[in-house]
Structures are given as C-alpha cells and as structure tokens.
Design a protein around this motif. Structure first.
Motif, short mmCIF file in Angstrom:
data_model
loop_
_atom_site.label_atom_id
_atom_site.label_comp_id
_atom_site.label_asym_id
_atom_site.label_seq_id
_atom_site.Cartn_x
_atom_site.Cartn_y
_atom_site.Cartn_z
N LEU A 209 0.63 -0.94 0.43
CA LEU A 209 -0.49 0.04 -0.02
C LEU A 209 0.52 1.17 0.32
N LEU A 210 1.35 2.17 -0.25
CA LEU A 210 1.16 3.58 -1.01
C LEU A 210 0.80 4.40 0.10
N GLU A 211 1.29 4.99 1.19
CA GLU A 211 0.42 6.43 1.49
C GLU A 211 1.75 7.51 1.08
N PHE B 72 -3.00 4.43 -0.96
CA PHE B 72 -3.21 3.74 -2.92
C PHE B 72 -2.70 2.40 -2.95
N ALA B 73 -3.49 1.95 -3.04
CA ALA B 73 -3.44 -0.06 -3.78
C ALA B 73 -3.86 -0.45 -4.95
N PHE C 116 -6.51 0.13 -9.05
CA PHE C 116 -5.96 0.89 -8.81
C PHE C 116 -6.57 1.87 -8.01
N ALA C 117 -6.92 2.10 -6.90
CA ALA C 117 -7.89 3.26 -6.10
C ALA C 117 -7.28 4.14 -5.24
N ALA C 118 -7.56 5.06 -4.90
CA ALA C 118 -7.30 5.79 -4.04
C ALA C 118 -8.41 6.25 -2.59
N LEU D 197 -12.16 7.17 -3.15
CA LEU D 197 -12.37 8.71 -3.24
C LEU D 197 -12.27 8.54 -5.12
N TRP D 198 -10.97 7.34 -5.28
CA TRP D 198 -11.04 7.44 -6.89
C TRP D 198 -10.97 6.26 -7.29
#
Length: 425
Positions: free
Chosen positions: A257-259, A265-266, A273-275, A284-285
């Motif tokens: 996971l990206l912070e 984000f994942a 691919f999601a936020a 969020l998108w």
C-alpha cells in the motif's frame, strides 16, 4: 558448435521454462483441498519481450556484488533487503542474515538463524523483525545479529513485519493478522479474514498510521485495525470477484500500500487502482487496473506495473494516463523504485531497467549477476556437469530498492548487487 555456445543455449532454455510456468508458481491454494484449474498458458504466460538495444543516457555503476546464502531457494519469495542509514540488512531463505556497509559491501556481522526466512526483514528501534516459513516471528538485535526472542505465529510469514516500537504487526498466509508486544513478543490480539480458495502467493506489507494499521487481503479487501486492540475500524473492497472459475475470480492485493499525503493508494490483481481516505475507507477514485506489485509516486505521477508487465504513469491530480511503456511486457517486472528523476524495475532474467519518469523511455540497463565471460575467468563454471552448474534462476522477485543514490537488487539465486547512478557524458 562450441561447448560454450551449447551451454549458453541451455541457459536460455531454462529461463524460458521458468517463464512458461512462472504464473502457475505464483498461484497458491488457501484451502486444504484446492480446486484444480486449467490455465490458458498463452494468456497467463505471455511470451517475454526480447530486449532491444537502447540509447543509454544514464549508467548504473557497480559498487559491489556478492552472494548471500541460497537466496529465495526454489520458492517464490520477496526477500527484499532492508536499507537503514548507511547499512544494508540481507536475509536468505536458508536462515542467513547479514549486515553490510551499503557503499562497500563489507560485512559487519553474519548470523545463521537456523530458520527458514520467508518474509523480508522489518526494522524498528534497533532490531530486525524476521518472519519464517514454519510460523515464527524472530526479533534480532541489529548491532550484532543475536536473537532477542522467538515466538510462534499462526502460519507462514511472507511479508515484512512492521512495528511502531510498542506493537509488532505480522500478517500470515492463512489470512490472519496478529499484534505482539515489542518487548517480549507476547501476542496481544489476533484478526482473522475470510480467504478465497485460491490466491497469489504472497501478502502485502502492513501499513502503520498512528493508532491504526491498514492491511490488504486476498479477498480484495483493505481493512483498518486498531494497533493496540486489533478492533476493526473499517473495511473496504476494491476488488470484486467475477467469472466462473476460481482463477478468474482472483482479486488478491499483494503489492505494498502507498501512503501519499493524507491518502492511501492500492493496486489489486483483477481489481482496481484506487485511492482511499484512511480515516474511513471511503474510495475517492478508482480506475480499472490489475497488478501484483504496489504503486509508487513521484514528479506528479503515479506509477504502476500491470499484470502484463507494462509500466503505466497516471497524473496525480486528474488520474489521466500520462504514458505507458510496453517494451518490457511479459518480463515479470518488480515494483518500480524511484531514484532521482528515474525509476528502476527488475525482471525475470535478472536485468534492472531504468526508465525516465517524465515519458517512460528506457534510459539505462544493468544486470545483477556477472557477465558470462567474467564467470569463465573466475572459474565458477564446471563443464563436466552442466546440468548442475547451470541450474540457475536469475529472476528478481524481491523489490528493487533505492537508498542514498544507490540501486539495490537481490535475485532468487542469492546474488546481490548495489549500483550507483551516474549520468552518461
């Protein structure tokens, strides 16, 4: 035909064989009696792209290279080294753990832990945290490699344990997550998720955010738990199983996971691919995407490697696609590591490729293992038993990492190489 030519051809055959069955090796059963699936090999295992000459504008100078134990052995493991300051900690499947100088490769110490190391080493408060294939969590002193304590966990550990200095979080392949007291390893709580019949081999690294820890699972869900109690704060699904077969219904989230800023984000396999908002899990998108590795971000873009090993860039503000690099398709790329205005990815044949973040163009290339001729000169090959001497696997399954203008890569054979970035004159 010369003997050297025959050996080279034999090596190429072995590499292609690895690619043919590579995806099958990634799939693991989560139940005791997994459903058997017939794979469309051409779809699941695309023919790897041939490397073409590039106009290198950036050079990866080799600082040092060495071998560490047996690497990942015959298993698919992401034993990513851990860079801490000017030191590098490297672990191999057969239990070998080393602390090395990042720039020179000099060993400060080496310890044989007498365990099967299957998860990348974590680091917290002067200690290394090691997960094993036999379901153990081991705390090791970073100063000398001595074992502080060892405790049991529920199953095999394939991801890096994380800690805030008070609680250690460990995720295991059976879908469980446990919290342990940093001081003595005593278990404080345990969480159990619902796993599908099949999943991709591996688990995502837990992401700690203050009093919460975010975790990604093989069922396509991201869950937020209380670090102290393990209580569920929220859960969100970003992958929805679809299709008739269990293989088609894979929605595993294996990448990190990206912070970034206030959001997380994942990227999931057969998912999105999601936020997400980490406070409540609200999406969020999201955009349609599929990949094994997690996203990264830099210079105003998000970067992902999809399941075809195509590298994609999306604008951070609009999520519009900025560029795509498809010339490495089918080469089973690692997650991208950013260094300066470039990114580095590793492939199934042990190559590191440098791409420009601005347009995705290939600007440099290096390889972890020594050139074939170097091996000849070092007398490391024995032509009498080529079936033994050439049973090599040069794939880079561990994540490429960057630290202090260095690029670090570790392949399945246990060969590690550290490069320094330099511009071509």
């Amino acid at each position: 035909m010369s003997l050297q030519t025959k050996v080279v051809q034999w090596v190429k055959v072995m590499v292609k064989r690895w690619v043919l069955y590579g995806t099958i090796a990634l799939i693991t059963a989560c139940s005791s009696q997994p459903e058997k699936e017939t794979l469309d090999k051409q779809k699941a295992n695309p023919e790897p792209s041939e490397l073409v000459d590039i106009d290198s504008s950036v050079k990866l100078d080799t600082l040092w290279r060495d071998r560490v134990g047996k690497g990942s052995g015959s298993d698919y493991l992401r034993l990513t080294p851990k860079a801490v300051g000017s030191y590098l900690f490297v672990a191999s499947y057969d239990g070998l753990l080393q602390r090395r100088d990042l720039s020179t490769g000099d060993k400060a110490w080496e310890q044989d832990l007498d365990v099967e190391i299957t998860g990348a080493p974590g680091f917290s408060d002067g200690h290394l945290l090691i997960g094993t294939g036999t379901g153990e969590l081991v705390k090791v002193k970073a100063t000398d490699g001595s074992v502080a304590w060892k405790v049991r966990v529920s199953s095999e550990v394939l991801s890096e344990p994380v800690s805030d200095g008070d609680t250690i979080i460990v995720q295991t392949v059976d879908g469980k997550v446990s919290g342990h007291r940093f001081e003595d390893g005593a278990r404080i709580w345990i969480y159990d998720s619902n796993l599908p019949v099949l999943s991709i081999r591996g688990t995502s690294k837990p992401l700690m955010r203050g009093p919460s820890v975010l975790l990604a699972f093989a069922n396509g869900k991201i869950v937020s738990l209380s670090t102290k109690t393990g209580a569920t704060q929220w859960e969100q699904r970003i992958g929805i199983p679809a299709g008739r077969s269990e293989l088609e219904r894979l929605v595993d989230i294996d990448g990190q996971l990206l912070e970034r800023g206030p959001y997380v984000f994942a990227l999931g396999y057969n998912g999105r691919f999601a936020a997400l908002d980490p406070r409540n899990g609200r999406v969020l998108w999201d955009v349609e995407a599929s990949g094994y590795a997690g996203p990264t971000a830099g210079l105003g873009n998000f970067y992902i490697v999809n399941d075809k090993s195509e590298v994609m860039a999306y604008d951070e503000r609009t999520v519009a696609k900025v560029w795509s690099q498809k010339s490495l398709a089918g080469r089973y790329l690692s997650a991208p590591a950013l260094i300066g205005s470039y990114m580095a990815v590793g492939d199934y044949d042990g190559y590191i490729h440098l791409l420009s973040q601005s347009d995705g163009s290939l600007v440099g290339r290096a390889r972890v293992k020594r050139d074939f001729r170097e091996g000849m000169q070092a007398n490391t090959f024995d032509y009498r038993y080529p079936s033994v001497q050439y049973r090599r696997d040069d794939a880079i399954t561990a994540d490429i990492i960057s630290a202090e203008n260095h690029v670090i890569a570790f392949n399945k054979e246990g060969e590690i190489a550290v490069f320094r970035l330099s511009e071509e004159e």
